[in-house]
Design a protein around this motif. Structure first.
Motif, PDB file in Angstrom:
ATOM      1  N   ALA A 233      31.802  43.682  62.983  1.00 43.16           N
ATOM      2  CA  ALA A 233      32.441  42.404  62.682  1.00 43.16           C
ATOM      3  C   ALA A 233      32.431  42.129  61.186  1.00 43.16           C
ATOM      4  O   ALA A 233      33.424  41.638  60.620  1.00 43.16           O
ATOM      5  CB  ALA A 233      31.735  41.281  63.432  1.00 43.16           C
ATOM      6  N   ILE A 234      31.332  42.430  60.515  1.00 39.83           N
ATOM      7  CA  ILE A 234      31.244  42.206  59.072  1.00 39.83           C
ATOM      8  C   ILE A 234      32.248  43.086  58.333  1.00 39.83           C
ATOM      9  O   ILE A 234      32.912  42.627  57.387  1.00 39.83           O
ATOM     10  CB  ILE A 234      29.805  42.446  58.589  1.00 39.83           C
ATOM     11  CG1 ILE A 234      28.895  41.322  59.096  1.00 39.83           C
ATOM     12  CG2 ILE A 234      29.747  42.527  57.060  1.00 39.83           C
ATOM     13  CD1 ILE A 234      27.430  41.584  58.898  1.00 39.83           C
ATOM     14  N   ARG A 235      32.375  44.334  58.751  1.00 38.65           N
ATOM     15  CA  ARG A 235      33.389  45.198  58.127  1.00 38.65           C
ATOM     16  C   ARG A 235      34.791  44.618  58.320  1.00 38.65           C
ATOM     17  O   ARG A 235      35.636  44.660  57.412  1.00 38.65           O
ATOM     18  CB  ARG A 235      33.321  46.613  58.708  1.00 38.65           C
ATOM     19  CG  ARG A 235      32.066  47.371  58.331  1.00 38.65           C
ATOM     20  CD  ARG A 235      32.206  48.869  58.589  1.00 38.65           C
ATOM     21  NE  ARG A 235      32.481  49.173  59.976  1.00 38.65           N
ATOM     22  CZ  ARG A 235      31.539  49.384  60.893  1.00 38.65           C
ATOM     23  NH1 ARG A 235      30.259  49.305  60.562  1.00 38.65           N
ATOM     24  NH2 ARG A 235      31.865  49.684  62.133  1.00 38.65           N
ATOM     25  N   THR A 236      35.037  44.053  59.496  1.00 35.95           N
ATOM     26  CA  THR A 236      36.339  43.445  59.775  1.00 35.95           C
ATOM     27  C   THR A 236      36.581  42.242  58.876  1.00 35.95           C
ATOM     28  O   THR A 236      37.678  42.066  58.320  1.00 35.95           O
ATOM     29  CB  THR A 236      36.421  43.027  61.255  1.00 35.95           C
ATOM     30  OG1 THR A 236      36.268  44.182  62.084  1.00 35.95           O
ATOM     31  CG2 THR A 236      37.746  42.353  61.564  1.00 35.95           C
ATOM     32  N   VAL A 237      35.565  41.386  58.717  1.00 32.21           N
ATOM     33  CA  VAL A 237      35.707  40.211  57.849  1.00 32.21           C
ATOM     34  C   VAL A 237      35.922  40.641  56.402  1.00 32.21           C
ATOM     35  O   VAL A 237      36.751  40.070  55.689  1.00 32.21           O
ATOM     36  CB  VAL A 237      34.475  39.297  57.976  1.00 32.21           C
ATOM     37  CG1 VAL A 237      34.518  38.175  56.942  1.00 32.21           C
ATOM     38  CG2 VAL A 237      34.386  38.704  59.383  1.00 32.21           C
ATOM     39  N   LEU A 238      35.209  41.661  55.959  1.00 29.81           N
ATOM     40  CA  LEU A 238      35.388  42.157  54.592  1.00 29.81           C
ATOM     41  C   LEU A 238      36.820  42.640  54.369  1.00 29.81           C
ATOM     42  O   LEU A 238      37.424  42.387  53.319  1.00 29.81           O
ATOM     43  CB  LEU A 238      34.398  43.288  54.320  1.00 29.81           C
ATOM     44  CG  LEU A 238      34.460  43.923  52.932  1.00 29.81           C
ATOM     45  CD1 LEU A 238      34.101  42.911  51.841  1.00 29.81           C
ATOM     46  CD2 LEU A 238      33.532  45.141  52.857  1.00 29.81           C
TER      47      LEU A 238
END
Length: 354
Positions: A233-238
């Motif tokens: 999810a963090i990679r997606t938000v980044l």
């Protein structure tokens, strides 16, 4: 190149390992190696030129500035934090220093660096701040889940310090234009979690023949998120997040603490039966509740799915099974983190369980 703070801690280390498994972009891993930072977690990266480790305190402005100058990252992902509620009750000053002053120091360093960029480099830069659902306070059983517009109402020194850091991140976007992103996640679990938290504590105590401490009546409810889902999810938000916005990350898995413990016991009964043949649930012991213990957290993760296309891959059942198997298969890592200082902390908070 990206900078990751707290990359030897539980969530940060999982992020670093996942990132370098899936792509070749190098990481500068900044961690001060406090009690919850474990260099052994990063052992699989030994000799990997894509992983640059720097033992630096995030409150050290000169050291942080030097990292920006040397490595010229296109993003900083800020995981570093003091994160355990019980520790914050006993020693709140450390939480203010790391979570508030540390975040402020990183923001100032990032702002100075970002102001010196131009063109595409400046447009591409991101400051991603990893926070918690605890900033929103406590829910009643029938209340709707926390969303991105829920008012902040922190109830512990830990959650108050994280709320303050969230507010600083927001202010630096609105005042200075710094392209920030904030994520608020639910309770994480999975490999490499320091065993002061409920799930690894229960696994380790169970197979060690010790009591399984459960606060109060055990009916405090949390939403549980498998750590590799959180990292994805963090990679997606980044990659896709809109600067200045916040995104809630949850597992769609609300569980009472006592139900989590019983699930772990049943899984261990199957995978590692006790030598006596007695069910592990017989080791459960209810202990005095923590002061101000929030009754329920729940995350509405609709926005990140609707706008960015992320949804957790693991159910609670699949994630728990993977977690139990990992701890059973990595006794050396467990032995390395359960040091004398850890045992002293356990005696302080859960008398009779060590």
């Amino acid at each position: 190149m990206i900078i990751v703070t707290g990359g030897a801690g539980f969530i940060g280390a999982n992020f670093v390992l996942d990132w370098l498994r899936d792509c070749d972009e190098p990481i500068v891993n900044v961690d001060n190696l406090t009690y919850a930072g474990n260099a052994e977690t990063l052992a699989p990266l030994a000799g990997d030129p894509r992983h640059i480790f720097s033992q630096v305190d995030i409150c050290d402005r000169a050291a942080i500035d030097a990292l920006f100058v040397t490595y010229r990252p296109h993003a900083i992902l800020h995981f570093a934090a003091e994160s355990h509620v019980d520790r914050s009750i006993n020693g709140p000053a450390e939480f203010v220093q790391t979570n508030v002053v540390g975040t402020f120091t990183l923001l100032e360093a990032a702002r100075a660096y970002w102001n010196g960029l131009a063109g595409d480099e400046k447009a591409a830069f991101r400051f991603l701040h990893v926070s918690t659902d605890e900033v929103f306070g406590s829910l009643n059983p029938t209340d709707p889940a926390f969303n991105e517009h829920t008012a902040y109402a922190p109830n512990s020194p830990y959650s108050a310090s994280k709320a303050a850091s969230d507010h600083f991140v927001r202010a630096y976007h609105h005042t200075y234009g710094l392209p920030t992103l904030t994520t608020n996640c639910s309770n994480n679990y999975g490999p490499y979690q320091f065993p002061e938290k409920l799930i690894p504590l229960t696994i380790i105590n169970a197979i060690g023949g010790k009591k399984l401490p459960v606060y109060g009546d055990g009916k405090n409810v949390r939403d549980w998120l498998y750590v590799t889902d959180h990292c994805a999810a963090i990679r997606t938000v980044l990659q896709k997040g809109v600067p200045g916005e916040t995104y809630n990350i949850g597992g769609w898995n609300e569980q009472a603490n006592i139900d989590v413990v019983h699930t772990l016991c049943r899984t261990l009964d199957e995978l590692r039966p006790s030598a006596s043949g007695t069910a592990y649930a017989a080791q459960i012991e209810f202990v005095k509740d923590r002061p101000g213990h929030d009754r329920r957290y729940a995350i509405d993760a609709t926005r990140i799915e609707r706008e960015l296309g992320w949804r957790p891959a693991e159910t609670f059942e699949t994630g728990i099974r993977k977690t139990v198997l990992w701890y059973l298969e990595h006794p050396e890592w467990v032995a390395g983190v359960t040091s004398g200082s850890y045992r002293h902390w356990m005696e302080t908070h859960y008398a009779g369980t060590v």
